[in-house]
Enzyme design. Structure first.
Site, mmCIF file in Angstrom:
data_model
loop_
_atom_site.group_PDB
_atom_site.id
_atom_site.type_symbol
_atom_site.label_atom_id
_atom_site.label_comp_id
_atom_site.label_asym_id
_atom_site.label_seq_id
_atom_site.Cartn_x
_atom_site.Cartn_y
_atom_site.Cartn_z
ATOM 1 N N GLY A 15 -65.460 -30.096 -70.355
ATOM 2 C CA GLY A 15 -65.989 -29.579 -69.102
ATOM 3 C C GLY A 15 -66.323 -30.623 -68.061
ATOM 4 C CB SER A 16 -65.435 -34.171 -67.433
ATOM 5 O OG SER A 16 -64.037 -34.188 -67.310
ATOM 6 C CG MET A 97 -56.941 -26.796 -73.903
ATOM 7 S SD MET A 97 -55.904 -27.615 -72.661
ATOM 8 C CE MET A 97 -54.645 -28.283 -73.704
ATOM 9 N NE ARG A 98 -54.740 -19.315 -76.781
ATOM 10 C CZ ARG A 98 -54.078 -19.409 -77.931
ATOM 11 N NH1 ARG A 98 -54.101 -20.524 -78.618
ATOM 12 N NH2 ARG A 98 -53.361 -18.397 -78.362
ATOM 13 C CG ASN A 114 -53.911 -25.736 -64.924
ATOM 14 O OD1 ASN A 114 -54.923 -25.745 -65.609
ATOM 15 N ND2 ASN A 114 -52.835 -26.428 -65.238
ATOM 16 C CG HIS A 116 -50.503 -30.680 -66.006
ATOM 17 N ND1 HIS A 116 -50.521 -30.118 -67.263
ATOM 18 C CD2 HIS A 116 -49.535 -31.615 -66.015
ATOM 19 C CE1 HIS A 116 -49.587 -30.701 -68.002
ATOM 20 N NE2 HIS A 116 -48.971 -31.615 -67.271
ATOM 21 C CB SER A 143 -50.497 -31.986 -60.576
ATOM 22 O OG SER A 143 -49.647 -33.100 -60.742
ATOM 23 C CB THR A 148 -46.148 -19.466 -61.449
ATOM 24 O OG1 THR A 148 -45.642 -20.626 -62.098
ATOM 25 C CG2 THR A 148 -46.451 -19.748 -59.987
ATOM 26 C CG LEU A 151 -47.025 -24.359 -69.800
ATOM 27 C CD1 LEU A 151 -48.373 -23.655 -69.732
ATOM 28 C CD2 LEU A 151 -46.689 -24.739 -71.231
ATOM 29 C CG ASP A 152 -48.358 -27.108 -67.301
ATOM 30 O OD1 ASP A 152 -48.163 -27.631 -68.405
ATOM 31 O OD2 ASP A 152 -49.397 -26.490 -67.012
ATOM 32 C CD GLN A 180 -57.951 -41.361 -58.814
ATOM 33 O OE1 GLN A 180 -57.873 -40.860 -57.705
ATOM 34 N NE2 GLN A 180 -58.651 -42.465 -59.056
HETATM 35 N N1 LIG Z 1 -48.735 -18.934 -67.677
HETATM 36 C C1 LIG Z 1 -49.402 -20.097 -67.562
HETATM 37 N N2 LIG Z 1 -50.440 -20.335 -68.379
HETATM 38 C C2 LIG Z 1 -51.110 -21.520 -68.273
HETATM 39 C C3 LIG Z 1 -50.708 -22.497 -67.351
HETATM 40 C C4 LIG Z 1 -49.611 -22.198 -66.485
HETATM 41 O O1 LIG Z 1 -49.233 -23.017 -65.608
HETATM 42 N N3 LIG Z 1 -48.988 -20.998 -66.626
HETATM 43 N N4 LIG Z 1 -51.362 -23.750 -67.331
HETATM 44 C C5 LIG Z 1 -52.057 -24.038 -68.561
HETATM 45 C C6 LIG Z 1 -52.811 -25.315 -68.669
HETATM 46 N N5 LIG Z 1 -52.036 -26.213 -69.537
HETATM 47 C C7 LIG Z 1 -51.689 -27.407 -68.960
HETATM 48 O O2 LIG Z 1 -52.097 -27.716 -67.809
HETATM 49 C C8 LIG Z 1 -51.661 -25.890 -70.876
HETATM 50 C C9 LIG Z 1 -52.582 -25.267 -71.711
HETATM 51 C C10 LIG Z 1 -52.219 -24.930 -73.018
HETATM 52 C C11 LIG Z 1 -50.954 -25.225 -73.512
HETATM 53 C C12 LIG Z 1 -50.598 -24.816 -74.906
HETATM 54 O O3 LIG Z 1 -49.565 -25.226 -75.432
HETATM 55 N N6 LIG Z 1 -51.479 -24.010 -75.531
HETATM 56 C C13 LIG Z 1 -51.228 -23.478 -76.892
HETATM 57 C C14 LIG Z 1 -52.454 -23.709 -77.746
HETATM 58 C C15 LIG Z 1 -52.858 -25.165 -77.711
HETATM 59 C C16 LIG Z 1 -54.269 -25.331 -78.310
HETATM 60 O O4 LIG Z 1 -54.945 -24.308 -78.572
HETATM 61 O O5 LIG Z 1 -54.670 -26.515 -78.474
HETATM 62 C C17 LIG Z 1 -50.995 -21.976 -76.846
HETATM 63 O O6 LIG Z 1 -51.507 -21.313 -75.895
HETATM 64 O O7 LIG Z 1 -50.365 -21.483 -77.788
HETATM 65 C C18 LIG Z 1 -50.034 -25.850 -72.684
HETATM 66 C C19 LIG Z 1 -50.388 -26.192 -71.364
HETATM 67 C C20 LIG Z 1 -52.992 -22.919 -68.907
HETATM 68 N N7 LIG Z 1 -52.190 -21.757 -69.096
HETATM 69 N N1 LIG Z 2 -52.613 -28.712 -69.979
HETATM 70 C C1 LIG Z 2 -53.986 -28.540 -69.602
HETATM 71 C C2 LIG Z 2 -54.691 -29.852 -69.735
HETATM 72 O O1 LIG Z 2 -54.323 -30.694 -70.536
HETATM 73 N N2 LIG Z 2 -55.747 -30.008 -68.911
HETATM 74 C C3 LIG Z 2 -56.520 -31.208 -68.966
HETATM 75 O O2 LIG Z 2 -57.596 -31.018 -69.882
HETATM 76 C C4 LIG Z 2 -58.623 -31.946 -69.524
HETATM 77 C C5 LIG Z 2 -59.925 -31.201 -69.533
HETATM 78 O O3 LIG Z 2 -60.967 -32.132 -69.402
HETATM 79 P P1 LIG Z 2 -62.462 -31.594 -69.138
HETATM 80 O O4 LIG Z 2 -62.726 -30.541 -70.198
HETATM 81 O O5 LIG Z 2 -63.308 -32.825 -69.310
HETATM 82 O O6 LIG Z 2 -62.491 -31.037 -67.748
HETATM 83 C C6 LIG Z 2 -58.291 -32.467 -68.111
HETATM 84 O O7 LIG Z 2 -57.811 -33.797 -68.185
HETATM 85 C C7 LIG Z 2 -57.185 -31.534 -67.649
HETATM 86 O O8 LIG Z 2 -56.262 -32.163 -66.769
#
Ligand SMILES: Nc1nc2c(c(=O)[nH]1)N[C@@H](CN(C=O)c1ccc(C(=O)N[C@@H](CCC(=O)O)C(=O)O)cc1)CN2
Ligand SMILES: NCC(=O)N[C@@H]1O[C@H](COP(=O)([O-])[O-])[C@@H](O)[C@H]1O
Length: 228
Positions: A15-16, A97-98, A114, A116, A143, A148, A151-152, A180
């Site tokens: 949660g930073s 992370m879903r 989001n 990333h 970023s 959408t 993913l990302d 950043q």
């Molecule tokens: N439909 C979308 N969903 C999400 C997006 C997006 O752009 N479109 N961004 C992500 C955030 N993210 C990276 O920025 C990201 C989060 C989670 C995963 C992933 O592989 N999750 C796995 C479980 C991983 C775990 O529990 O440690 C999963 O969901 O099966 C990839 C990228 C948020 N969602």
């Molecule tokens: N693909 C999603 C992803 O990796 N997001 C990343 O998780 C971290 C959360 O840090 P935080 O819990 O300290 O805010 C952040 O670095 C964010 O960019």
């Protein structure tokens, strides 16, 4: 004075970025009239330290553990109900992370951001810092994008760039990227809350002007320059 923009933050961990948003919205730079308020923090893990940060800031919290639901669709449906109980104008993923279902993304189209930890479109997905090192990238960063179904893959709002040093590790990159992130996410949320940022038919608009494909680019010397 219009009502502040209601924001719900979703997270899974430390949660930073949430803390950076809390601090930025409470820094008095808007004559005490913050453009946004965080109405709730919702986590998919009960051990997410971001929940404690929210409680310390007096922000409502909810936990929906994805393992308690029979599949992604059921989880996302419950998540939407929990979110909509707070009537947000903006939903912010801050280390959530879903992967979200198409139905969820459609429901929040144009009001779902989001952050990333890479310079998208490079290194979508997970483990971005190690992948940047393995690829020999000279630059790395973070970023903010509208979310959408891809993913990302959503349209970029703002990116911050950092140089990769020869002695960098995934850990040192993560630390410098975090610095950043804590600048660009509050910036993007403020833009949206003030009505300056929106997702147009052809992409993100800032003050009515199309943003470049990279989003607003902050070529950081690691001391972020002032952005509009
Ligand atoms: N439909 C979308 N969903 C999400 C997006 C997006 O752009 N479109 N961004 C992500 C955030 N993210 C990276 O920025 C990201 C989060 C989670 C995963 C992933 O592989 N999750 C796995 C479980 C991983 C775990 O529990 O440690 C999963 O969901 O099966 C990839 C990228 C948020 N969602
Ligand atoms: N693909 C999603 C992803 O990796 N997001 C990343 O998780 C971290 C959360 O840090 P935080 O819990 O300290 O805010 C952040 O670095 C964010 O960019």
């Amino acid at each position: 004075m219009p009502q502040p923009c209601n924001v719900v933050v979703l997270l899974s961990g430390t949660g930073s970025n949430l803390q950076a948003l809390i601090d930025s919205l409470d820094d008095g730079t808007d004559n005490g009239k913050s453009p946004a308020r965080i109405a709730a923090v919702i986590a998919n893990r009960s051990d997410a330290f971001g929940l404690q940060r929210a409680r310390d800031a007096g922000i409502a919290t909810r936990v929906l553990e994805h393992g308690d639901y029979d599949g992604r669709d059921a989880f996302d449906e419950a998540l939407m109900q929990a979110i909509d109980a707070f009537a947000p104008q903006l939903v912010v993923l801050a280390g959530f992370m879903r992967i979200l279902t198409p139905g969820f993304v459609r429901h929040y189209h144009g009001r779902l951001l989001n952050i990333h930890p890479s310079l998208l479109p490079r290194h979508k997905g997970l483990h971005t810092h190690q992948r940047a090192l393995d690829a020999g990238d000279a630059e790395h960063g973070c970023s903010v994008h509208f979310v959408t179904e891809e993913l990302d893959g959503g349209p970029l709002v703002v990116q911050a760039v950092i140089p990769v040093h020869s002695q960098d590790t995934a850990g040192s990159l993560a630390q410098r990227v975090h610095v950043q992130e804590h600048q660009i996410y509050p910036l993007a949320v403020r833009w949206f809350a003030k009505g300056r940022l929106r997702l147009g038919e052809s992409g993100p608009l800032l003050d009515g002007n199309p943003l470049p494909a990279t989003g607003y680019l902050i070529n950081s010397k690691e001391t972020p320059c002032a952005a509009p």
